[in-house]
Design an enzyme around this catalytic site. Sequence first.
Site, mmCIF file in Angstrom:
data_model
loop_
_atom_site.group_PDB
_atom_site.id
_atom_site.type_symbol
_atom_site.label_atom_id
_atom_site.label_comp_id
_atom_site.label_asym_id
_atom_site.label_seq_id
_atom_site.Cartn_x
_atom_site.Cartn_y
_atom_site.Cartn_z
ATOM 1 N N SER A 148 42.769 40.362 37.660
ATOM 2 C CA SER A 148 42.266 39.020 37.915
ATOM 3 C C SER A 148 40.812 38.965 37.479
ATOM 4 O O SER A 148 40.109 39.980 37.495
ATOM 5 C CB SER A 148 42.363 38.688 39.413
ATOM 6 O OG SER A 148 41.653 37.502 39.719
ATOM 7 N N TYR A 162 40.872 41.549 47.934
ATOM 8 C CA TYR A 162 41.513 41.078 46.698
ATOM 9 C C TYR A 162 40.647 41.413 45.492
ATOM 10 O O TYR A 162 41.097 42.093 44.561
ATOM 11 C CB TYR A 162 41.785 39.570 46.762
ATOM 12 C CG TYR A 162 42.465 39.048 45.517
ATOM 13 C CD1 TYR A 162 43.822 39.291 45.296
ATOM 14 C CD2 TYR A 162 41.751 38.358 44.546
ATOM 15 C CE1 TYR A 162 44.452 38.834 44.148
ATOM 16 C CE2 TYR A 162 42.370 37.896 43.398
ATOM 17 C CZ TYR A 162 43.711 38.134 43.198
ATOM 18 O OH TYR A 162 44.338 37.688 42.045
#
Length: 255
Positions: A148, A162
Amino acid sequence: MQNLFSLEGRVALVTGGSRGIGAMIVKGFLTYGAKRVYITARKAAACDAAAEALSAFGECVSLPGDISTMEGIQGLADRIKEREDKLDILVNNAGAAWGAAFDEFPEAGWDKTVDLNMKTPFFLTQALIGPLRAAAKDHVAKVINIASIDGQSVSREETYPYGASKAGLLHMTKRMALRLAPENIAVSCIAPGAFASDMNKVARDHADAVAKAIPAGRIGSEEDMAGAAIYLASRAGDYVVGGTVTVDGGVSFAR
């Protein structure tokens, strides 16, 4: 060079392939000639339904299961090895996110996110190294990790594990690539920005608002994601070793 991006005859496994970015990649692989694509997801009914829908583009096989545990990882690997002698492409896409205020962030959210985002890609690749090595005897086998842009720069959201786990996955991609490149296995990574998915409900439900912060003026499409994955999975990406393709419309430069 006419078949540079062809995936004809290739067998792939895409974790988290029943929806979102995973389903975009599966559709792209099948459209570009993949012989068979296996998908896995935790919810069996959803996984089966997705495989049936994606089979409109080629052979898609559902292997539902929970790969957040070592038992689940080994179980999936065993099922693949029962069906295939070789695995040409492994896409480690399954992931999790968890947001909570700093003072309240729970250990359960941390462990779930870090385990699925960083531990699972490593140990699933390890469990499937035999079929990957078998494929590598004929051509460059591929492992593609889905990270990401939150692993490349810091998000404003309080999603502590995350971003950290995706940053770890970017680094782990490089380490795995150095180890496996001599065996004709290329490990690479994709860092997506805003794509419509259940994980990114904001992009899914408020695409126009999100697009205002993206230099390209829109969120990512399924063609954008499929194109990056096809590039890395095909002969076109054979020389991408340890690298990351950022697919975000330029937003990470505009933060």
